[in-house]
Design an enzyme around this catalytic site. Structure first.
Site, short mmCIF file in Angstrom:
data_model
loop_
_atom_site.label_atom_id
_atom_site.label_comp_id
_atom_site.label_asym_id
_atom_site.label_seq_id
_atom_site.Cartn_x
_atom_site.Cartn_y
_atom_site.Cartn_z
CG ASP A 33 -2.65 -7.88 13.12
OD1 ASP A 33 -2.84 -7.29 11.75
OD2 ASP A 33 -3.74 -7.86 13.81
CB THR A 123 -6.24 5.11 1.29
OG1 THR A 123 -6.64 4.53 -0.04
CG2 THR A 123 -7.24 5.73 2.24
CG ASP A 124 -6.62 5.84 -4.23
OD1 ASP A 124 -6.58 5.09 -3.75
OD2 ASP A 124 -5.75 5.23 -5.89
CD GLU A 125 -10.83 4.03 -0.81
OE1 GLU A 125 -12.30 4.22 -0.81
OE2 GLU A 125 -10.40 2.43 -1.75
CE1 TYR A 147 -9.49 2.38 5.04
CE2 TYR A 147 -10.08 2.73 2.83
CZ TYR A 147 -9.28 2.72 3.75
OH TYR A 147 -7.75 2.42 3.23
CE LYS A 151 -5.84 4.30 5.90
NZ LYS A 151 -4.92 3.50 7.20
P1 NAD Z 1 -6.49 -5.98 6.43
O1 NAD Z 1 -7.74 -5.30 6.74
O2 NAD Z 1 -6.08 -7.17 5.37
O3 NAD Z 1 -5.51 -5.82 7.84
C1 NAD Z 1 -5.71 -4.96 8.42
C2 NAD Z 1 -5.04 -5.44 9.79
O4 NAD Z 1 -4.68 -4.75 10.72
C3 NAD Z 1 -5.51 -6.30 9.61
O5 NAD Z 1 -4.18 -7.63 10.87
C4 NAD Z 1 -6.04 -6.30 11.47
O6 NAD Z 1 -5.47 -7.47 12.26
C5 NAD Z 1 -4.74 -5.15 11.97
N1 NAD Z 1 -5.84 -4.08 12.20
C6 NAD Z 1 -6.48 -3.42 12.26
N2 NAD Z 1 -7.36 -3.15 13.65
C7 NAD Z 1 -6.28 -2.61 14.23
C8 NAD Z 1 -6.02 -1.94 15.98
N3 NAD Z 1 -6.73 -1.71 16.04
N4 NAD Z 1 -4.97 -2.97 16.09
C9 NAD Z 1 -3.56 -3.36 15.92
N5 NAD Z 1 -4.60 -4.04 14.33
C10 NAD Z 1 -5.23 -4.14 14.14
O7 NAD Z 1 -6.04 -4.53 5.55
P2 NAD Z 1 -4.41 -3.82 4.50
O8 NAD Z 1 -5.63 -3.80 2.71
O9 NAD Z 1 -3.81 -4.90 4.08
O10 NAD Z 1 -4.65 -2.51 4.27
C11 NAD Z 1 -3.61 -2.16 5.12
C12 NAD Z 1 -2.90 -0.65 4.97
O11 NAD Z 1 -3.63 -0.12 3.68
C13 NAD Z 1 -4.47 -0.27 5.80
O12 NAD Z 1 -3.86 0.55 6.52
C14 NAD Z 1 -5.16 0.26 4.49
O13 NAD Z 1 -6.00 1.56 5.15
C15 NAD Z 1 -3.99 0.78 3.52
N6 NAD Z 1 -4.34 0.98 2.17
C16 NAD Z 1 -4.95 -0.73 1.64
C17 NAD Z 1 -5.52 -0.48 -0.01
C18 NAD Z 1 -5.62 -1.71 -0.24
O14 NAD Z 1 -5.94 -1.70 -1.66
N7 NAD Z 1 -6.27 -2.85 0.29
C19 NAD Z 1 -5.64 0.52 -0.39
C20 NAD Z 1 -4.72 1.32 -0.15
C21 NAD Z 1 -4.37 1.96 1.26
P1 TYD Z 2 -13.15 -2.48 -2.71
O1 TYD Z 2 -12.74 -4.39 -3.47
O2 TYD Z 2 -13.64 -2.68 -1.50
O3 TYD Z 2 -12.32 -1.26 -2.20
P2 TYD Z 2 -12.79 0.33 -2.87
O4 TYD Z 2 -13.79 0.34 -2.19
O5 TYD Z 2 -12.06 0.51 -1.19
O6 TYD Z 2 -12.00 0.58 -3.81
O7 TYD Z 2 -14.57 -2.58 -4.28
C1 TYD Z 2 -13.28 -2.37 -5.43
C2 TYD Z 2 -14.44 -1.92 -6.53
O8 TYD Z 2 -15.48 -2.26 -6.40
C3 TYD Z 2 -15.59 -0.49 -5.88
O9 TYD Z 2 -15.73 -0.24 -6.93
C4 TYD Z 2 -16.84 -1.78 -5.46
C5 TYD Z 2 -17.19 -2.79 -6.67
N1 TYD Z 2 -17.44 -3.76 -5.40
C6 TYD Z 2 -18.32 -4.74 -6.62
O10 TYD Z 2 -19.09 -4.67 -7.53
N2 TYD Z 2 -19.09 -5.38 -6.03
C7 TYD Z 2 -18.23 -6.22 -4.64
O11 TYD Z 2 -19.22 -7.27 -4.60
C8 TYD Z 2 -16.99 -5.24 -4.06
C9 TYD Z 2 -16.59 -5.74 -2.98
C10 TYD Z 2 -16.56 -4.51 -4.68
#
Ligand code: NAD
Ligand code: TYD
Length: 331
Positions: A33, A123-125, A147, A151
């Protein structure tokens, strides 16, 4: 099995490492990381002294460091990414460097070292917004934000490495995760901690945008299922089956904390804000996986965790986050 987890100091990666070490006493995990603003070794405090766990501070775009870390590895699971849509709107460069170029560097090393499995956490995005119905894995990618476009670029590289070089890849595409150790820029931890601090909850636009929510350990179980039983070259949607609009989420958080709805502050909408995400998860379910938490259980567990772990988020909110929040919301 010896697993290389990248981005394991983030939200989902740290929950995944904890799950693997608990579930498989003979597995080893190397966590690589970069420790960006979102990477936090506090997320792994309870397991840092486990002898089956080791940490390498490096960028996934650093070919030398990645090559060294991949030696003797059976499976790679790439969680490392820039992950926040709003930050990608402010500046996409880091997203392209990590989510696209970093993925390519990992794929090259995985090919050289002939790893047995390469799992890309997506991600589903990447599918974009859908008004009705749900996306399957066969649907085309139509990402809307820098973003999700980054992805999608990573996913395309993974698919190409499977087709061209026969790399044993699998992609998971999950819906929105919530739970412990999520950086407080995302809606759940931001709204819970703001409410606990007596600050307003900035709700974007109409508040009617819909996300499908999955409790983080249910996604980690899905990834574990795919790691052990997924079809090579396959793609798996992993969702919670809990579609809720943002106003509903906000109401549930305020209710769980016993706070009033006047803490909500309507703020201008996110640029290019996807209206609804929805995925069909039959493929993952056919492997025997199913989410273990109802949405209500997940919300309760999440709210309780932030209430009981102020040590974790207060440090973050007084650090880098404070500057980000000022720039984002002007306060
Ligand atoms: P996060 O932002 O909490 O964590 C990302 C981690 O990656 C951090 O520890 C950061 O230090 C590390 N990182 C970033 N750039 C790096 C690099 N260049 N080299 C090495 N490490 C690096 O993210 P998360 O929410 O835990 O998401 C993890 C994965 O899941 C991501 O790929 C994200 O796209 C995917 N994902 C997240 C969600 C969600 O709801 N959080 C949903 C679908 C998919
Ligand atoms: P977020 O947690 O940023 O996840 P993602 O954009 O990856 O789905 O946002 C979830 C939803 O919440 C999205 O529709 C944007 C909304 N949102 C707010 O309304 N206010 C906020 O401050 C944030 C961070 C998100």
């Amino acid at each position: 099995m010896k697993i290389l987890v990248t981005g394991g100091a983030g939200f989902i990666g740290s929950n995944f490492i904890r799950l693997i070490l608990e579930k498989y006493p003979d597995y080893e995990v190397v966590n690589l990381d970069k420790l960006t603003y979102a990477g936090n070794l506090d997320n792994l405090k309870d397991i840092e002294s486990d002898e089956r766990y080791s940490f390498v501070k490096a960028d996934i775009g650093d070919a030398g460091a990645v090559d060294k870390a991949m030696s003797g590895i059976d499976a790679v699971i790439n969680f490392a990414a820039e992950s926040h849509v709003d930050r990608s709107i402010g500046g996409p460069a880091d997203f392209i460097m990590t989510d696209v170029f970093g993925t390519y560097v990992l794929l090259e090393a995985a090919r050289r070292h002939e790893v047995g499995r390469y799992i890309q956490i997506s991600t589903d995005e990447v599918y974009g917004s859908i008004a009705e119905g749900s996306f399957t894995e066969a649907d085309r990618l139509e990402p809307s934000s820098p973003y999700s476009a980054s992805k999608a670029g990573g996913d395309m590289q993974v698919m190409a490495y499977h087709t061209t070089y026969g790399l044993p890849t699998i992609i998971t595409r999950s819906s929105n995760n919530f739970g412990p150790y999520q950086y407080p820029e995302k809606i759940f931890p931001l709204f819970i901690t703001n409410a606990l601090e007596g600050k307003k909850l900035p709700l974007y636009g109409s508040g009617k945008n819909v996300r499908d929510w999955i409790y983080v350990t249910d996604n980690c179980e899905g990834i574990d299922t795919v790691l052990h039983r997924g079809e090579i070259g396959g793609i798996y949607n992993i969702g919670g089956g809990n579609e809720r609009d943002n106003l509903t989420i906000t109401g549930l958080i305020l209710e769980a904390l016993g706070k009033r709805e006047d803490m909500i502050e309507r703020v201008p909408d996110r640029l290019g804000h996807d209206f609804r995400y929805s995925i069909d998860c039959s493929r993952a379910r056919a492997l025997g996986w199913t989410p273990a938490h109802t949405f209500e259980e997940g919300v309760r567990a999440t709210v309780d965790w932030y209430v009981n772990n102020r040590w974790w988020w207060e440090k973050i909110k007084s650090g880098e986050f404070a500057r980000y929040y000022r720039e984002q919301y002007g306060k």
